[in-house]
Write a protein that holds these residues in place. Structure first.
Motif, PDB file in Angstrom:
ATOM      1  N   PHE A 173      13.149   1.688   4.926  1.00 36.84           N
ATOM      2  CA  PHE A 173      12.681   2.852   4.154  1.00 36.84           C
ATOM      3  C   PHE A 173      13.842   3.277   3.247  1.00 36.84           C
ATOM      4  O   PHE A 173      14.941   3.513   3.740  1.00 36.84           O
TER       5      PHE A 173
ATOM      6  N   ILE B 172       2.750   4.335   0.840  1.00 40.24           N
ATOM      7  CA  ILE B 172       3.154   5.043   2.045  1.00 40.24           C
ATOM      8  C   ILE B 172       3.366   6.501   1.683  1.00 40.24           C
ATOM      9  O   ILE B 172       3.730   6.820   0.574  1.00 40.24           O
TER      10      ILE B 172
ATOM     11  N   VAL C 187       5.319   1.065  12.391  1.00 39.94           N
ATOM     12  CA  VAL C 187       6.201   1.697  11.393  1.00 39.94           C
ATOM     13  C   VAL C 187       6.592   0.675  10.313  1.00 39.94           C
ATOM     14  O   VAL C 187       6.661   0.993   9.121  1.00 39.94           O
ATOM     15  N   LYS C 188       6.792  -0.567  10.705  1.00 41.02           N
ATOM     16  CA  LYS C 188       7.117  -1.634   9.748  1.00 41.02           C
ATOM     17  C   LYS C 188       5.887  -2.009   8.927  1.00 41.02           C
ATOM     18  O   LYS C 188       5.971  -2.290   7.741  1.00 41.02           O
ATOM     19  N   ARG C 189       4.771  -2.025   9.606  1.00 38.54           N
ATOM     20  CA  ARG C 189       3.512  -2.364   8.955  1.00 38.54           C
ATOM     21  C   ARG C 189       3.148  -1.296   7.913  1.00 38.54           C
ATOM     22  O   ARG C 189       2.664  -1.602   6.825  1.00 38.54           O
ATOM     23  N   ASP C 190       3.419  -0.034   8.262  1.00 37.17           N
ATOM     24  CA  ASP C 190       3.140   1.054   7.326  1.00 37.17           C
ATOM     25  C   ASP C 190       4.001   0.936   6.074  1.00 37.17           C
ATOM     26  O   ASP C 190       3.570   1.278   4.977  1.00 37.17           O
ATOM     27  N   LEU C 191       5.225   0.482   6.273  1.00 38.60           N
ATOM     28  CA  LEU C 191       6.147   0.370   5.137  1.00 38.60           C
ATOM     29  C   LEU C 191       5.664  -0.703   4.175  1.00 38.60           C
ATOM     30  O   LEU C 191       5.498  -0.450   2.983  1.00 38.60           O
TER      31      LEU C 191
ATOM     32  N   ARG D  82       0.848  -1.191   0.000  1.00 35.88           N
ATOM     33  CA  ARG D  82       0.000   0.000   0.000  1.00 35.88           C
ATOM     34  C   ARG D  82       0.884   1.242   0.000  1.00 35.88           C
ATOM     35  O   ARG D  82       2.037   1.186   0.426  1.00 35.88           O
TER      36      ARG D  82
END
Lengths: 401, 213
Positions: A321, A10, B108-112, A8
């Motif tokens: 990231f 980001i 934060v990992k899940r968002d990535l 998804r």
């Protein structure tokens, strides 16, 4: 309870909490304000520069970066009885000066010439005709040429003479004539010789700001002088100089030493324009300096933000990231701000231009109340520059982590 | 998944430590779904190897080939992609955001790149006994709670290889077993390979192979 990885999008929102630790509102605001002021100053200077060029274009004595000045020999009580025309040696001497690019003697008619304007304008006068090299003419229509046997003679008329005519015409019961309608006036040009008179049809094809004379093609005057005045070599009473700078001290010193006379108004006018352009260019240079300083300040702000968030950013990169994505994302968040700054500066410049045209120029049509397209293009280029610099800066900092 | 270690020697490690190792200077291959325990006492380069495998350090000779890529040759963006999709990690020093909440540290990992479509991290937190800490900044949690946060964070993403560097060092026996069970379930779901690095053998891990560093 699971299954399958789904990708998804980001966004900056994801990383914003980890960057905000390094945000310094004051330095951010100051750098944005500085950038806005710099851009505004630059765009205003540019618009002013365009305005000056546009306004002075009509009256400019410069053409292709050269000044053109008329030089005569000073007539004094001592020399007024003698021949004060330029000899071939005088012209050669002028040509040999390093500060003079080219010289053109103004050949005058060596026979009697008379002009009348037909029945519409009951006006008749003896006149003088002159010719000069085509290169020295500010307006050179294609029709300004003459061949032997041609009855129509094209004429370039001095704008000053036209103005003078229009001042005195009403008192003489003559109609006033505009520069654009003068070409429709039929002029009968009479050339007198010892054996009689020949009529030509004169037609004004252009109005010149530069040369105070009635100009005919060089080919016509050479032919007419030979046929009606029986003269082949004509010494010139005045010459035209083509020079890079009419205000060159060396040139002015030379002219003074030779006791020549120049039209000082013309050189002064060129000087005023040069000074105005120099002032505006100086201001534009200052504006660029302000922009550079603002960018520098902004780069400090970005460095500070990244330095303060360094641990967090390092950890984000460690967790997966990508620095490339972080660079793009951080840069993208600045784009709306840059767009707002540039649009703001363009809007203020547009308002100032409108007010300048409306109040200072009393809404006169020779100056447009709108922004010049070049100013908008520069605004867009500045936007691209801001985005590019930010991207480079953030990228450099993030890949170093 | 394919992981090959070809004659790895850290540039700073003493020769005698290399000589009696089952990993340094050896050629090893790990296959999909394997559970490997690497046992090493302090100072034998355990954390260094974890960092070599994760691409954080390159001060070694030899080659580490993961899914046909030599890790030391990967650029920053390729490494990031690998870390978000293929390799997950539980660091010995945890590496949490201390100012941010336990929940933010996990998500934060899940968002990535999330592995789970639903949001099971709250259930995971409940199973490991840190549900009540989700809204607390990590710095206010005990080291044991932080360790459990780091474990749950590592399980939010897809991975073919899970690296664990002393993952239970601050947990009591009960919590160790709970954590191990959760990890085993997640690893099994992904059919992933696990490398568990610790000072001593951990029985409830039930490794396929044990290697001494």
């Amino acid at each position: 309870m699971q299954e399958k990885a789904t990708y998804r999008a980001i966004s900056y929102k994801t990383i914003a909490p980890y960057l905000q630790a390094g945000e310094n509102r004051n330095s951010k605001f100051i750098s944005y304000a500085g950038l806005g002021l710099g851009v505004l100053l630059l765009l205003c200077c540019l618009q002013m520069f365009v305005n000056i060029n546009h306004l002075l274009k009509e009256k400019s004595i410069r053409k292709d970066g050269f000044d053109f000045i008329s030089v005569t020999k000073s007539i004094t009580n001592e020399n007024m009885g003698s021949d004060n025309r330029f000899t071939e040696a005088d012209v050669a001497e002028l040509k040999s000066q390093s500060f003079i690019t080219d010289v053109s003697p103004l050949i005058s008619n060596q026979f009697r010439a008379k002009a009348s304007a037909g029945s519409v304008i009951p006006f008749s006068t003896d006149l003088f005709l002159e010719s000069v090299k085509d290169d020295f003419l500010d307006t050179l229509p294609a029709s300004f040429s003459w061949k032997e046997g041609q009855l129509e003679v094209p004429i370039i008329f001095s704008a000053d003479f036209l103005e003078m005519y229009n001042v005195f015409a009403p008192a003489q019961g003559l109609p006033q004539i505009s520069a654009s309608s003068i070409s429709s006036v039929n002029i009968v040009l009479e050339c007198y010789s010892l054996f009689g008179v020949q009529k030509f049809q004169g037609r004004i094809v252009a109005v010149s700001d530069r040369i105070n004379s009635i100009l005919v093609p060089e080919s016509f005057l050479t032919w007419a002088n030979k046929n009606y005045g029986n003269v082949t070599k004509v010494p010139a009473a005045r010459v035209y100089l083509k020079t890079i700078d009419a205000n060159n001290p060396e040139l002015l010193k030379f002219i003074e030493e030779k006791n020549y006379h120049v039209n000082k108004d013309r050189t002064k006018f060129g000087r005023v324009k040069q000074i105005l352009q120099a002032v505006v260019s100086g201001l534009a240079g200052f504006a660029i300096l302000v922009i550079l300083l603002a960018m520098l300040l902004f780069s400090f702000y970005l460095r500070l933000m990244i330095e303060k968030s360094k641990t967090n950013l390092q950890l984000l990169v460690t967790l997966g990231f990508s620095p490339g994505w972080l660079t793009k994302t951080v840069t993208r968040t600045r784009i709306p701000v840059y767009i707002a700054i540039i649009l703001f500066a363009l809007a203020i410049t547009a308002i100032l231009q409108f007010l300048f045209q409306y109040y200072v120029f009393n809404n006169r049509p020779e100056l447009s109340p709108f922004l010049h397209w070049g100013v908008v293009v520069v605004g867009i280029l500045l936007l691209a520059l801001c985005v590019f610099v930010t991207n480079k800066l953030v990228r450099g900092l993030l890949y170093k982590l | 998944m394919q992981l090959i270690l070809e004659h790895i020697i850290p540039s700073y490690l003493e020769k005698e430590k290399v000589a009696d190792s089952e990993i340094w200077e050896k050629k090893l291959e790990f296959s999909k779904g394997e559970k490997i325990q690497i046992v090493a006492s302090s100072g034998r380069g355990k954390t260094s190897l974890v960092h070599f495998l994760y691409g954080l350090r390159n001060d070694y000779s030899g080659k580490i080939i993961f899914n046909n890529n030599e890790i030391s040759k990967l650029g920053a963006d390729a490494l990031s992609s690998m870390r978000s999709r293929e390799i997950s990690i539980i660091f010995q020093d945890l590496r949490l955001f201390p100012e941010h909440t336990t929940e933010q540290n996990i998500t934060v990992k899940r968002d990535l790149l999330p592995y789970h479509t639903a949001e099971p991290y709250t259930k995971m937190a409940e199973r490991l006994g840190i549900k009540g800490k989700l809204n607390q900044p990590s710095k206010n949690c005990s080291y044991g709670e932080q360790q459990r946060t780091a474990i749950i964070r590592a399980l939010q993403q897809p991975f073919d290889l899970l690296l664990m560097d002393e993952p239970f060092s601050n947990l009591d026996e009960v919590n160790r077993i709970k954590a191990m069970e959760l990890i085993n379930e997640e690893v099994a779901a992904r059919q992933a390979t696990v490398l568990l690095f610790d000072l001593k053998q951990i029985e409830y891990f039930k490794p396929d192979r044990i290697l001494y560093l």
